[in-house]
Design a protein around this motif. Structure first.
Motif, PDB file in Angstrom:
ATOM      1  N   ILE A  69     -34.932 -14.617 -23.954  1.00 50.91           N
ATOM      2  CA  ILE A  69     -35.125 -13.404 -23.566  1.00 50.91           C
ATOM      3  C   ILE A  69     -35.349 -12.171 -24.558  1.00 50.91           C
ATOM      4  CG2 ILE A  69     -33.037 -11.633 -22.911  1.00 50.91           C
ATOM      5  CD1 ILE A  69     -31.754 -14.899 -22.277  1.00 50.91           C
TER       6      ILE A  69
ATOM      7  N   HIS B  70     -33.232  -1.577 -24.028  1.00 48.01           N
ATOM      8  CA  HIS B  70     -33.389  -2.593 -22.718  1.00 48.01           C
ATOM      9  C   HIS B  70     -33.861  -3.721 -22.858  1.00 48.01           C
ATOM     10  CE1 HIS B  70     -36.446   0.962 -22.163  1.00 48.01           C
ATOM     11  NE2 HIS B  70     -37.165  -0.249 -22.538  1.00 48.01           N
ATOM     12  N   ASP B  71     -34.824  -3.687 -24.005  1.00 45.82           N
ATOM     13  CA  ASP B  71     -35.577  -4.976 -24.169  1.00 45.82           C
ATOM     14  C   ASP B  71     -34.453  -6.047 -24.949  1.00 45.82           C
ATOM     15  OD1 ASP B  71     -38.549  -3.383 -24.775  1.00 45.82           O
ATOM     16  OD2 ASP B  71     -37.907  -3.984 -22.793  1.00 45.82           O
TER      17      ASP B  71
ATOM     18  N   ALA C  50     -31.381  -5.895 -24.899  1.00 45.96           N
ATOM     19  CA  ALA C  50     -30.178  -5.630 -24.366  1.00 45.96           C
ATOM     20  C   ALA C  50     -29.090  -6.712 -24.626  1.00 45.96           C
ATOM     21  CB  ALA C  50     -29.933  -5.160 -22.830  1.00 45.96           C
ATOM     22  N   HIS C  51     -29.549  -7.838 -24.408  1.00 44.92           N
ATOM     23  CA  HIS C  51     -28.744  -9.160 -24.623  1.00 44.92           C
ATOM     24  C   HIS C  51     -28.905  -9.917 -25.829  1.00 44.92           C
ATOM     25  CE1 HIS C  51     -28.584  -8.004 -20.572  1.00 44.92           C
ATOM     26  NE2 HIS C  51     -29.573  -8.047 -20.357  1.00 44.92           N
TER      27      HIS C  51
ATOM     28  N   ASP D 121     -27.974  -9.745 -29.690  1.00 36.78           N
ATOM     29  CA  ASP D 121     -26.930  -9.315 -30.485  1.00 36.78           C
ATOM     30  C   ASP D 121     -27.479  -9.327 -32.181  1.00 36.78           C
ATOM     31  OD1 ASP D 121     -25.001 -12.291 -30.307  1.00 36.78           O
ATOM     32  OD2 ASP D 121     -27.160 -11.964 -30.479  1.00 36.78           O
TER      33      ASP D 121
END
Lengths: 926, 926
Positions: A3, A41-42, A44-45, A47
């Protein structure tokens, strides 16, 4: 963990796993690309918050707090961002194009080129995108646009955004570069309601800006008042010319008599004579050929008939030739097309100068030919052409398709205003029948335009009677309670007539289209004109012009001076008259049904009114005879003895209103037009009852009026706003949308100019959603074919002249050198409107109707699910209607007949949905 | 890899890392929770595709193809899903509630309870959610709702969805359980346009359903025609009663004279006398007290004045007491409140029966008191009250707030229709001034209602003159070109008057609110009434009723029979008359400014018209004198010699129109009302010019008309649709929205009933967004406080009686036992409308205005960014306006004065934005 690699790893190689983009060592030392990217947004997941400092600001990303933490920390981040790019700010201050310069500007040579290849004109970084920014509307999200192609839908939201930006520029003309000053770069107070941009401290610039805005706002008024003047003058000219040409078929004003001029109509020639029959100057063709005055004889009748026929056919053919040679859009009434245009569709040349000239001239000829057509509908088209002509004077309106449509909606009212002498009726007609978006202010503008036109027409006084319209009437008597019964019958008859007429007319139109052996349009017109003349001439009522006929049918006998149809003389109230009237109505029905749809300017309103008036007058005479013969009948007790109890003229006007309601399915406008024609509230109640019944009965035949039927027949992409005519099937939008598996979607990166060009070649689709990467399908935006094609074309030509293998991308690429890559983001709609895929179709339709979208994307939790275009919606609504009617029919079957639809209709849509196209175009990584 | 653990791991423990939920061994053997879950959005970023089979279908998830693969494979998946749950299908077939049963139904005992505690009424699994499904509107996404609280905004989309579901139920009443049949469970063809739901094969049920739908559609018409009849009758009664009570102040119809009755007004008493002055039956109070007829004398004057004063004050106090005791909403004109209600706001009792009765009676008393107020605006309120009364007869309209507002918009027209005898004007008034949503069909309904009311009024003929309104006029002469100049002056004067009046009136209102030492409203009314009577009585023009005055000012001298104001007698055209007229206008200005806003039924339209007419008549007389004295002046050459060239009455009507435009800022409606009052197009052009100038001049003072000013003063939450009055600041919506860090958001799981109740107690917010988990913040939905509170309350009471430690969640929990947990999804808006956070405020505002939302959520790629409520938008728009005007002022400063706003206004919003509230409520895991 693929991701985090969404749009960095695809730089022309496959995106296998995490890319090296996050590695700070990989960053090029190029000064221009000193941008950082917290493009949340790129990530976003992701951490890996500590990596953020290494990535700079994305210039196209607005001031959002970082969405992956709920701690309020945007303030320090803003300051960090600000401090971390001093070089950029200095360059921004140094450049006169400061507000348009960005940190990855292309070399000056490229910027000076005519092609806007630098990726964005304005920096929307927090603080830098102050309210006083210049015309940077693409920065709002919808992206840059090339001009609309012909026969495509407009994007209302985009147009209104453009207009807002223009307004903003007007407001802030005195401080255009405010945005780039360092003082305004400080972040706004975090939970903002910010001070609005309109406060100006210095008074002189404020005054200047005020005047500038006033001038700007007055442009609409100038256009509308000029249009009103022009429409009034044109209508007067058309009235006079039609009158003269119509009379020419019967005779001419002999120049040999004192005051006689060839160019005078019969009324003008005989001005001063009480009875036109004994007018000295007027010579009929029979008299001219036979060389004697007065008298009758079969020979004379034949000679006059032949002249009538020849001239009538000549006029009609002339009109048809004009239309064929100069402007094909001048044909027909123009109202179906106008509805479509006002609904947000581009039809080039439909409102052009040539159309205006051709339609005006052709209208005169067509009406004068004596065919069963009217000038009311075409006058609306003429009015819009006039307005469009004046709009061209003001680029600020001309360049905005949405504003243009507002002005055209307002101007349309003047057409009906001059056609019926009814300004309020015109406004309501525009509101009820034509317009799509009709804000409050448009109503007032429309009213002013309509009044101006009516006033000008009154000043010209084309009929020399003080009346705006030939068939304006005043009744001296009121109606009786028992008359409601025949009025109700007239209403029902009107509805039946309307329903049958629409069916007959559409059947003729379909037959005409399918019968390939038919001759060309001009010959068709000639044949119909010939047939019309042959039927009209022997018929007492039909020989005259429609407006004369209607005028005489409407009028009260006690006020009629010139009873040329013999409706008022002793013994007129007889069975013979009734039969003749009804016979004329039936013949006119068929003639009108074959005439409406020919390639000449032709309206349907007046013929409909004439047919309704003929029927109404017949019913009125029946009532008159009945009342005279049975005055003691219980219903007639309310009649006073020695006064005529029944006024057949009122039946004619109610019949006309009912017929009009049956054909057009309008309600308020018709009642108001009739109210303005009669000038009194007296007859409003019966007209209202008749119109309502007529509409209900007509709706039982078909929900569509004549104009909607023609829109449907021509397959114009008009999305009806009213749920009554087009019921929306109740289903989830996800059942309708093109699913992502059937779409051609583009990934954010991994393209070259050549690969994109190949995709354009391979797929006819009119637009492509852009997603992060094939596995996650996070929606990033939407790019239309036109913009993509234009950019690719421009990038490969000088001054940029990028080679085909140049990398192209739709997301921020920190590694990309702006000189040697192509950033397509400025041309992409980066904030396409989305809906959750489980919403109902109704909601999606109201998005299209109320917000004026062209497409909506379905997204669940950021993931693209599908696409719905205006065409899909149109298709479903119309297909649903079709299947509802002929239940069991395959959907779409009824849609194939649209041969008159110009090729390219619906060309803005994503492409045919059923084609099993490759789903993987643009995925080089798969 | 925390992403894959979003909503499984938070089940009352902390959500640290990947949870054990994916482990198939963890699944309980509970038969009810045999559901599988391909709930793709939760796993969108999870590439563990092979785990999918282990998770069942989520029943609230619609038929979407899996979004994480572009291969078309939903067909096999659907079949797998179908085959894998035969038990569910069998139970569905066995149950008569099949379409409402789901696979995790609660035990029957729970389902039979009155509380709808079972989580969802309908299964929206692919195929099972056929188009013929029952009333399962909550399944569409917006969730279930409890009734609106008072003073909250309605949700238009939700209401229209409800209506659609009702319609669907009507259509498909014959096959209600079609959805649960196994045959329809087969998936639809993948790229669907499906066969629409409306095709019925059998004819008899089709006919029945058709009749049922016809009856359903006719309800609106019944309501509107009944309203029209009632409004017409009420208006006639109010006219007669006002006339009588107004005359009672001067004298009474002596019963001692033949035909005299105490209950007759002066006109009725003197019916038949040409000159009312010599009417035998009418006895003035002076005559009655002094015991003699005729004559004058100071004593008589004082006695009559005292009676006039006492009666006037008595009437006014009676009206005020009525309002205070029975219905406080009966005060004022009602139009600001009506605008707010029609804009989508709940105001209980505003349209109730008590309001209707109180307003009607109070209006009679207030108008009769002779104060400077009118009955036109209040009649609109009365009309809406009537309509609301009849709406109660039909639950299908009464239970739908959106439809109710459509009907009320239509009915409002009848108020203006009877007030001015102007049905078209009424429709346009409703369209221009009142309505928010006004579809085409509403226009026609509105017109029918307005016409019905006008007809009934005409049938009652309250003035015994055939006129609908006292001040209807007809002019026999036309106007001259040079008169446009004074007409333009009148227009400008009207604008200045309007601007000043609004300022004065609002200042009085603010002072009245801030001055705490002021006596109660009834005493205030008494004081103003007393003052009015003291000023009115000595003044020749002001002593009479306003409508009498306006009627005489409008009329042409050549047609005036009863010149009671001496405007037409020889020598009336003098400087003295002019001064008296202007003096009366100035006094009336101040009286009207202190009267409008008192706690009695009071309109502003008629006083404004009277003031304008006084000024206009004065200007007319000036012109008349000028023309008489200088007939050779170049401008007056167009006058014909022996005929009066100037008609001062036309100046009065133009002055009245201009004043009305200045105060209300309406345009089209005023011109049309005046057109209908005069009945001819002749004076439309000057009226139009004057109205336009007046509006422009007035707009220079303030953009808001009197009604908008009161809306603002009372802080009613009305979102103006027109950008002219409320300019939208040009900024990104993200600057306005409440950011996620300032919001109280709920996670999908990890709550108990007690913890949610604690959150409700701790935070006053009116709603809570629901997100997947605190780190990802993927938006799942939105739950309003009302629904959450209701459900929690219901769940803890019998029959469910769940303990406080019961687990509660907002997302599908495959492990949860539905008997012992609380699924809150049915009460959550699962498809809240979202926008990208970088969109401009304009777009967000058009969402609120055009789609009628209450809140919009900002989401970037699925991640919640913030929330914007209708209140935020209202606040920004109004605050922006304020700062624009008094530039430099802190935003919001002008908003604190709203003390008259009932507490609870804006109570539906998420809460005050500036309070530094804990951001972490509901995050038990943090």
């Amino acid at each position: 963990m693929p991701i985090s690699a969404i749009n960095y790893g695809a730089s022309s190689s496959s995106d296998s796993g995490a890319s090296a983009a996050h590695d700070p060592a990989n960053r090029p030392g190029d000064g221009n690309s000193s941008a950082d990217d917290p493009y949340a947004h790129d990530d976003a997941h992701d951490d890996a918050h500590d990596e953020l400092d290494l990535l700079g600001d994305d210039p196209l990303q607005p001031d959002l707090s970082s969405p992956f933490s709920f701690k309020r920390k945007q303030k320090p981040r803003h300051i960090t961002g600000f401090l971390s790019r001093p070089a950029r700010l200095i360059s921004a201050l140094a450049s006169p194009f400061a507000s348009r310069a960005s940190h990855d500007i292309p070399p000056p040579a490229q910027r000076l080129g005519s092609l806007p290849t630098h990726p964005h004109d304005n920096d929307t970084h927090p603080g830098a995108s102050g309210p006083g920014a210049g015309p940077d509307y693409h920065a709002e999200g919808p992206g840059r646009r090339v001009a609309y192609e012909d026969l495509t839908a407009i994007d209302w939201i985009f147009e209104y955004t453009k207009e807002r930006q223009r307004q903003r520029a007007l407001h802030h003309h005195t401080t255009p570069h405010r945005t780039s000053s360092p003082s305004s770069s400080s972040p706004p107070p975090p939970p903002p309601p910010p001070t609005p941009p309109t406060s100006q401290s210095s008074t002189l610039p404020a005054l200047l800006s005020h005047i500038r805005r006033l001038l700007d706002a007055s442009q609409v008024w100038v256009v509308l008042i000029l249009s009103g003047l022009a429409v009034g003058a044109l209508a007067a000219a058309i009235d006079v010319a039609t009158d003269w040409l119509g009379d020419i078929k019967h005779g001419f004003c002999s120049p040999s008599v004192d005051g006689g001029r060839f160019y005078l109509s019969k009324t003008a020639c005989c001005y001063g004579y009480d009875d036109e029959a004994i007018c000295a100057g007027w010579t009929t063709w029979g008299e001219a050929f036979a060389g004697r005055r007065g008298g009758g004889g079969a020979g004379l009748w034949v000679v006059e008939g032949a002249t009538y026929l020849v001239l009538g056919v000549t006029f009609a053919v002339a009109a048809a030739v004009l239309v064929r040679e100069f402007a094909v859009y001048a044909r027909h009434s123009g109202i179906p097309e106008l509805k479509t245009v006002l609904g947000g569709f581009i039809m080039k040349r439909f409102l052009g100068v040539w159309t205006l000239v051709t339609k005006s001239l052709g209208l005169v000829l067509a009406v004068a030919s004596g065919m069963w057509l009217g000038k009311e509908g075409p006058l609306v088209h003429v009015a819009c052409c006039c307005a469009n002509l004046f709009i061209k004077l003001f680029p600020s309106i001309n360049n905005n398709e949405a504003r243009k449509r507002e002005v055209l909606s307002a101007a349309a009212a003047s057409g009906i205003s001059v056609a019926f002498g009814s300004p309020i009726g015109g406004v309501l007609f525009s509101l009820e029948q034509l317009s799509y978006y009709f804000p409050d202010k448009t109503m007032w503008q429309s009213f002013v335009c309509a009044m101006t036109a009516a006033m000008v027409l009154q000043a010209f006084d084309p009929f020399r009677s003080g009346k705006l319209v030939l068939y304006q009437v005043t009744y001296s008597s009121s109606w009786h309670g028992f008359e409601l019964f025949p009025f109700i019958i007239l209403g029902i008859l009107g509805g039946i007539y309307g329903g049958l007429f629409i069916k007959a007319n559409m059947r003729v139109a379909k037959w005409r289209k399918s019968a390939s052996w038919l001759p060309g349009p001009v010959v068709q017109v000639a044949v119909v004109a010939c047939l019309t003349a042959l039927i009209n001439y022997p018929n007492h009522y039909m020989r005259a012009q429609n407006s004369d006929l209607v005028s005489n049918l409407f009028s009260e006998c006690s006020q009629t001076l010139d009873d040329r149809f013999g409706l008022c003389h002793e013994g007129a109230a007889s069975a013979g008259t009734i039969i003749l009237l009804l016979f004329a109505a039936v013949l006119a029905f068929f003639l009108a049904a074959i005439t409406f749809g020919l390639q000449i300017p032709a309206g349907i309103i007046l013929p409909t009114m004439a047919i309704g008036a003929l029927t109404g007058r017949a019913v009125g005479i029946i009532m008159e005879i009945w009342q005279r013969n049975h005055p003691a009948f219980i219903a007639f007790r309310s009649c006073e003895p020695d006064i005529p109890c029944i006024t057949p003229g009122t039946y004619a006007i109610i019949g006309a209103a009912a017929a009009l309601a049956g054909v057009t399915r309008m309600t308020v406008s018709i009642v108001v037009i009739m109210f303005e024609l009669t000038g009194a509230l007296t007859y409003v109640l019966p007209i209202m009852v008749a119109v309502m019944l007529s509409k209900w009965v007509g709706d039982a035949f078909s929900r569509r009026g004549i104009y909607e039927s023609w829109i449907r027949f021509n397959e114009y992409p008009f999305l009806d706003l009213s749920e009554e005519t087009t019921p929306i099937p109740d289903m989830p939008a996800s059942q309708i949308m093109t699913r992502i598996d059937d779409l051609v979607v583009l990934t954010a990166a991994g393209h070259t100019v050549a690969s994109l060009a190949a995709i354009l070649d391979a797929h006819p689709h009119r637009g492509f959603p852009v997603i992060s990467d094939p596995r996650d399908a996070i929606l990033l935006g939407y790019i239309s074919r036109a913009e993509l094609a234009y950019t690719l074309h421009a990038a490969t030509r000088p001054p940029r002249a990028l080679p085909p293998e140049t990398e192209a991308f739709f997301a921020h690429q920190p590694l990309a050198d702006p000189r040697s890559t192509l950033d397509l983001r400025p041309w992409m709609d980066q904030t396409p409107l989305t809906l959750p895929s489980r919403c109902r179709l109704h909601l999606a339709v109201s998005y299209f109707q109320k917000l004026g979208l062209r497409y909506v994307l379905f997204v669940d939790r950021g993931v693209l699910q599908g696409l719905l275009t205006k065409k899909d919606v149109w298709y479903v609504l119309n297909g649903a209607e079709e299947t509802r009617r002929t239940s069991g029919m395959q959907e779409g079957e009824g849609l194939g007949a649209g041969a008159t639809a110009p090729p390219g209709f619906w060309s803005y849509v994503t492409g045919p949905r059923r084609r099993p196209l490759s789903q993987l175009a643009g995925y080089r990584s798969l």
